[in-house]
Design a protein around this motif. Structure first.
Motif, PDB file in Angstrom:
ATOM      1  N   HIS A   1      84.206 -40.832 -42.122  1.00  0.00           N
ATOM      2  CA  HIS A   1      84.282 -42.452 -42.325  1.00  0.00           C
ATOM      3  C   HIS A   1      83.023 -42.762 -42.973  1.00  0.00           C
ATOM      4  CE1 HIS A   1      87.673 -42.280 -39.465  1.00  0.00           C
ATOM      5  NE2 HIS A   1      87.093 -41.600 -38.744  1.00  0.00           N
ATOM      6  N   PRO A   2      82.766 -42.598 -44.284  1.00  0.00           N
ATOM      7  CA  PRO A   2      81.695 -42.834 -44.612  1.00  0.00           C
ATOM      8  C   PRO A   2      81.384 -44.626 -44.777  1.00  0.00           C
ATOM      9  CG  PRO A   2      83.123 -42.337 -46.444  1.00  0.00           C
ATOM     10  CD  PRO A   2      83.754 -42.067 -44.895  1.00  0.00           C
TER      11      PRO A   2
ATOM     12  N   PRO B   1      83.293 -42.892 -50.672  1.00  0.00           N
ATOM     13  CA  PRO B   1      83.991 -41.672 -49.927  1.00  0.00           C
ATOM     14  C   PRO B   1      83.896 -40.309 -50.880  1.00  0.00           C
ATOM     15  CG  PRO B   1      85.231 -43.405 -49.678  1.00  0.00           C
ATOM     16  CD  PRO B   1      84.076 -43.893 -50.627  1.00  0.00           C
ATOM     17  N   GLU B   2      83.928 -40.462 -52.182  1.00  0.00           N
ATOM     18  CA  GLU B   2      84.091 -39.389 -53.095  1.00  0.00           C
ATOM     19  C   GLU B   2      82.497 -38.687 -53.031  1.00  0.00           C
ATOM     20  OE1 GLU B   2      83.272 -36.931 -56.388  1.00  0.00           O
ATOM     21  OE2 GLU B   2      82.214 -39.113 -56.260  1.00  0.00           O
ATOM     22  N   ALA B   3      81.577 -39.570 -52.974  1.00  0.00           N
ATOM     23  CA  ALA B   3      80.312 -39.052 -53.175  1.00  0.00           C
ATOM     24  C   ALA B   3      79.672 -38.529 -51.923  1.00  0.00           C
ATOM     25  CB  ALA B   3      79.349 -40.442 -53.359  1.00  0.00           C
ATOM     26  N   ILE B   4      80.222 -38.892 -50.836  1.00  0.00           N
ATOM     27  CA  ILE B   4      80.037 -38.287 -49.418  1.00  0.00           C
ATOM     28  C   ILE B   4      80.733 -36.894 -49.135  1.00  0.00           C
ATOM     29  CG2 ILE B   4      79.644 -38.846 -46.948  1.00  0.00           C
ATOM     30  CD1 ILE B   4      77.665 -40.438 -48.561  1.00  0.00           C
ATOM     31  N   GLN B   5      81.744 -36.891 -49.875  1.00  0.00           N
ATOM     32  CA  GLN B   5      82.306 -35.634 -49.479  1.00  0.00           C
ATOM     33  C   GLN B   5      81.793 -34.331 -50.013  1.00  0.00           C
ATOM     34  OE1 GLN B   5      84.945 -35.103 -47.860  1.00  0.00           O
ATOM     35  NE2 GLN B   5      85.631 -37.363 -47.403  1.00  0.00           N
ATOM     36  N   PHE B   6      81.680 -33.246 -49.235  1.00  0.00           N
ATOM     37  CA  PHE B   6      80.865 -32.077 -49.603  1.00  0.00           C
ATOM     38  C   PHE B   6      81.835 -30.962 -49.868  1.00  0.00           C
ATOM     39  CE2 PHE B   6      77.684 -33.992 -46.477  1.00  0.00           C
ATOM     40  CZ  PHE B   6      77.309 -34.835 -47.308  1.00  0.00           C
ATOM     41  N   LYS B   7      83.152 -31.085 -49.829  1.00  0.00           N
ATOM     42  CA  LYS B   7      84.043 -30.209 -49.869  1.00  0.00           C
ATOM     43  C   LYS B   7      83.896 -29.367 -51.449  1.00  0.00           C
ATOM     44  CE  LYS B   7      87.722 -32.365 -47.174  1.00  0.00           C
ATOM     45  NZ  LYS B   7      89.162 -32.797 -46.964  1.00  0.00           N
ATOM     46  N   GLU B   8      83.721 -29.828 -52.492  1.00  0.00           N
ATOM     47  CA  GLU B   8      83.528 -29.303 -53.620  1.00  0.00           C
ATOM     48  C   GLU B   8      82.043 -28.674 -54.025  1.00  0.00           C
ATOM     49  OE1 GLU B   8      81.935 -32.570 -56.765  1.00  0.00           O
ATOM     50  OE2 GLU B   8      83.861 -33.232 -55.614  1.00  0.00           O
ATOM     51  N   GLU B   9      81.456 -28.824 -53.129  1.00  0.00           N
ATOM     52  CA  GLU B   9      79.950 -28.032 -52.871  1.00  0.00           C
ATOM     53  C   GLU B   9      80.303 -26.611 -52.615  1.00  0.00           C
ATOM     54  OE1 GLU B   9      77.436 -29.175 -53.868  1.00  0.00           O
ATOM     55  OE2 GLU B   9      77.740 -31.305 -54.332  1.00  0.00           O
ATOM     56  N   ASN B  10      79.641 -25.798 -53.275  1.00  0.00           N
ATOM     57  CA  ASN B  10      79.898 -24.303 -53.079  1.00  0.00           C
ATOM     58  C   ASN B  10      79.108 -23.854 -51.665  1.00  0.00           C
ATOM     59  OD1 ASN B  10      77.113 -23.619 -53.901  1.00  0.00           O
ATOM     60  ND2 ASN B  10      77.854 -23.515 -55.944  1.00  0.00           N
ATOM     61  N   GLU B  11      79.347 -22.847 -50.989  1.00  0.00           N
ATOM     62  CA  GLU B  11      78.499 -22.296 -49.885  1.00  0.00           C
ATOM     63  C   GLU B  11      76.887 -21.968 -49.998  1.00  0.00           C
ATOM     64  OE1 GLU B  11      79.983 -22.303 -46.894  1.00  0.00           O
ATOM     65  OE2 GLU B  11      81.635 -23.166 -47.942  1.00  0.00           O
ATOM     66  N   GLU B  12      76.778 -21.642 -51.131  1.00  0.00           N
ATOM     67  CA  GLU B  12      75.296 -21.550 -51.581  1.00  0.00           C
ATOM     68  C   GLU B  12      74.485 -22.562 -51.623  1.00  0.00           C
ATOM     69  OE1 GLU B  12      72.652 -19.604 -55.279  1.00  0.00           O
ATOM     70  OE2 GLU B  12      74.496 -19.412 -55.318  1.00  0.00           O
ATOM     71  N   THR B  13      75.154 -23.615 -51.901  1.00  0.00           N
ATOM     72  CA  THR B  13      74.350 -25.141 -52.088  1.00  0.00           C
ATOM     73  C   THR B  13      74.412 -25.636 -50.620  1.00  0.00           C
ATOM     74  OG1 THR B  13      75.055 -25.612 -54.316  1.00  0.00           O
ATOM     75  CG2 THR B  13      74.554 -27.648 -52.899  1.00  0.00           C
ATOM     76  N   LYS B  14      75.307 -25.435 -49.655  1.00  0.00           N
ATOM     77  CA  LYS B  14      75.621 -25.924 -48.346  1.00  0.00           C
ATOM     78  C   LYS B  14      74.298 -24.991 -47.644  1.00  0.00           C
ATOM     79  CE  LYS B  14      80.138 -27.155 -48.345  1.00  0.00           C
ATOM     80  NZ  LYS B  14      81.584 -26.940 -47.964  1.00  0.00           N
ATOM     81  N   ARG B  15      74.134 -23.970 -47.850  1.00  0.00           N
ATOM     82  CA  ARG B  15      73.016 -22.998 -47.227  1.00  0.00           C
ATOM     83  C   ARG B  15      71.718 -23.396 -47.371  1.00  0.00           C
ATOM     84  NH1 ARG B  15      76.951 -18.772 -48.230  1.00  0.00           N
ATOM     85  NH2 ARG B  15      75.618 -17.940 -50.176  1.00  0.00           N
ATOM     86  N   LEU B  16      71.665 -23.903 -48.855  1.00  0.00           N
ATOM     87  CA  LEU B  16      70.542 -24.363 -49.380  1.00  0.00           C
ATOM     88  C   LEU B  16      69.832 -25.394 -48.733  1.00  0.00           C
ATOM     89  CD1 LEU B  16      68.221 -23.840 -51.722  1.00  0.00           C
ATOM     90  CD2 LEU B  16      69.463 -25.409 -53.184  1.00  0.00           C
ATOM     91  N   TYR B  17      70.937 -26.479 -48.233  1.00  0.00           N
ATOM     92  CA  TYR B  17      70.401 -27.538 -47.448  1.00  0.00           C
ATOM     93  C   TYR B  17      70.378 -27.536 -45.948  1.00  0.00           C
ATOM     94  CZ  TYR B  17      70.701 -30.735 -51.562  1.00  0.00           C
ATOM     95  OH  TYR B  17      70.630 -31.229 -52.704  1.00  0.00           O
ATOM     96  N   GLY B  18      70.760 -26.071 -45.610  1.00  0.00           N
ATOM     97  CA  GLY B  18      70.750 -25.976 -44.152  1.00  0.00           C
ATOM     98  C   GLY B  18      71.962 -26.486 -43.584  1.00  0.00           C
TER      99      GLY B  18
END
Length: 482
Positions: free
Chosen positions: A234-235, A292-309
């Motif tokens: 709900h962005p 909503p598209e900007a706030i969605q993180f589904k397209e981010e890979n797992e490495e990037t998600k780990r980088l941000y914690g």
């Protein structure tokens, strides 16, 4: 005074507007256009810019400089002794810092404060060898990409300094344009479907400036920051039409509202609030697809998600905020302002500093470092400025036994990115971290640095009838410019 009427009973302003294709309308439009150009920037930089955008990270409450980016071993050496009983008793009235003496009356009780030892260790990082607190190891690992400024100062000893850091003026001077609003006013948007000035995180309380810390003052409400929630589900709850409203239906509603607003705008052409409201309706409609598209993180890979914690509970919340900032910046948002600490000014460690700063730094250290590293690997650090700041530092003396008080006389910030030297430490406080003594910089020097790198000369952003003080402009921090 009543609005003059034409012979047919219609208000004269509406009649002239409807005659826009006639000679009178063309002359009137030309005059209005000239006035508009004289009062409003054209959105073009004044000189070639090095930066397109800014990500502004602000820690609410006052981060201790001696436990983050400005180690002071002398505090450990004289721990437990009052400042008046150390070789540094004269530093409180240092003649080299007359600015502070003018704006803040030194409290003689500070002489009686016992020096409080550093509550964490420090380590040299990178090729630069810059020292960073053990509480910020991830930022330490990125130290060769940042410029630490250890000599910032301000004049408000209370949390009104939050507003002062963003406007350059004491809270008693009122709500004036903030750094984000100046960037918005001077350069406008890079993406018409997104706000040019976005705010993430919880703003400070009203007593510290509230929404005024990302407000626009006399520039007009259309230049204020737009607060977004980083919630992929709900962005945009404040502009969502609801599941039972069809898009075509909503489009017709917007068209009808715009028609009414346009009629009102002719009747009240000087109403800044009305103009801002019309723009906000139009932008809100476009934002429903873009945000909503900007706030969605589904397209981010797992490495990037780990980088941000995002894979760790402790860092996930702020990590999502920092990742959203990168995604919004990537999509054309000019200025992203991020708060951490909320309305409670969480970094305000009057007591239990070790617990307070230890816990909070663990939440923000990895996400901030992740943001810096992510921007760099995407090539965005070449045209993005990152600023990390807080309203003031904390005293070298103890308060409540295990805390530190507010300290506006000298503290640290850091900057990174476009046009900023990498791996440097600029300025210094004295041996106990009391006064900024070398290459001192009032908070608007940070503003001036940012605006210069964006190609803006703040003295050319004139607003008729508004006189700015010399201190409002600031001076670029040349020592960190590449």
């Amino acid at each position: 005074m009543k609005t003059p009427l034409c012979s047919n009973g219609r208000p004269r302003r509406i009649f002239l507007s409807d005659c826009g294709m006639g000679l009178t309308g063309m002359v009137l439009g030309s005059m209005l256009g000239q006035n508009l150009k004289a009062e409003t920037p054209d959105g073009k930089p004044h000189f070639p810019p090095k930066a397109k955008r800014v990500i502004w990270l602000f820690m609410l409450g006052g981060v201790s400089h001696v436990e983050s980016f400005d180690p002071k071993p002398e505090l450990n050496k004289y721990a437990g002794k009052s400042i008046g009983d150390t070789p540094y008793k004269d530093s409180l009235a240092n003649p080299a810092v007359k600015d502070n003496a003018k704006s803040i009356m030194l409290d003689t009780r500070k002489l009686q404060l016992s020096l409080y030892p550093m509550q964490t260790g420090f380590k040299k990082y990178g090729q630069s060898g810059a020292e960073v607190s053990d509480w910020f190891p991830h930022i330490g690992s990125a130290v060769d990409d940042i410029a630490i400024v250890r000599s910032a100062w301000t004049t408000d000893n209370d949390h009104g300094a939050i507003l002062q850091f963003h406007t350059g003026r004491h809270i008693l001077d009122g709500f004036l344009p903030t750094i984000g609003s100046w960037a918005h006013y001077g350069l406008g948007s890079l993406n018409e479907n997104l706000p040019s000035f976005v705010v993430l995180g919880e703003p400070p309380s009203d007593c510290c400036g509230g929404n005024g810390t990302h407000g626009s003052g006399y520039l007009g409400p259309e230049h204020s920051g737009v607060h977004l929630e980083v919630n992929p589900d709900h962005p945009l709850p404040f502009v969502s039409p609801g599941a039972d409203v069809y898009r075509k239906e909503q489009q017709r509603e917007f068209e009808f509202i715009n028609k009414l607003n346009s009629i009102a705008a002719v009747e009240y052409p000087a109403d800044a609030a009305l103009k801002a409201r019309i723009k906000s309706y139009e932008l809100a409609y476009r934002m429903q697809m873009a945000v909503p598209e900007a706030i969605q993180f589904k397209e981010e890979n797992e490495e990037t998600k780990r980088l941000y914690g995002l894979d760790q509970e402790n860092t996930k919340g702020f990590g999502e905020v920092c990742l959203a900032a990168r995604r919004l910046s990537e999509r054309g948002v000019r200025f992203v302002q991020i708060y951490h600490g909320g309305a409670g000014n969480a970094w305000d460690a009057h007591k239990a500093l070790k617990k307070n700063h230890g816990e909070l730094s663990a939440k923000v250290d990895k996400p901030i470092a992740g943001l810096l590293k992510d921007l760099k690997q995407r090539g965005m650090l070449d045209d993005t400025i990152v600023v990390w700041a807080t309203e003031f530092g904390r005293t070298p003396g103890a308060e409540a036994g295990d805390g530190r008080d507010h300290h506006p006389y000298g503290f640290s910030i850091f900057m990174a990115g476009a046009g900023i030297k990498r791996g440097v430490v600029h300025g210094a406080t004295d041996e106990i971290g009391f006064h900024a003594v070398t290459d001192r910089h009032y908070v608007t020097d940070v503003h001036a640095t940012v605006l210069k790198l964006m190609g803006i000369d703040p003295r050319r952003l004139e607003v008729p009838g508004r006189k700015r003080l010399e201190i409002d402009y600031g001076k670029p921090i040349e020592g960190i410019l590449s």
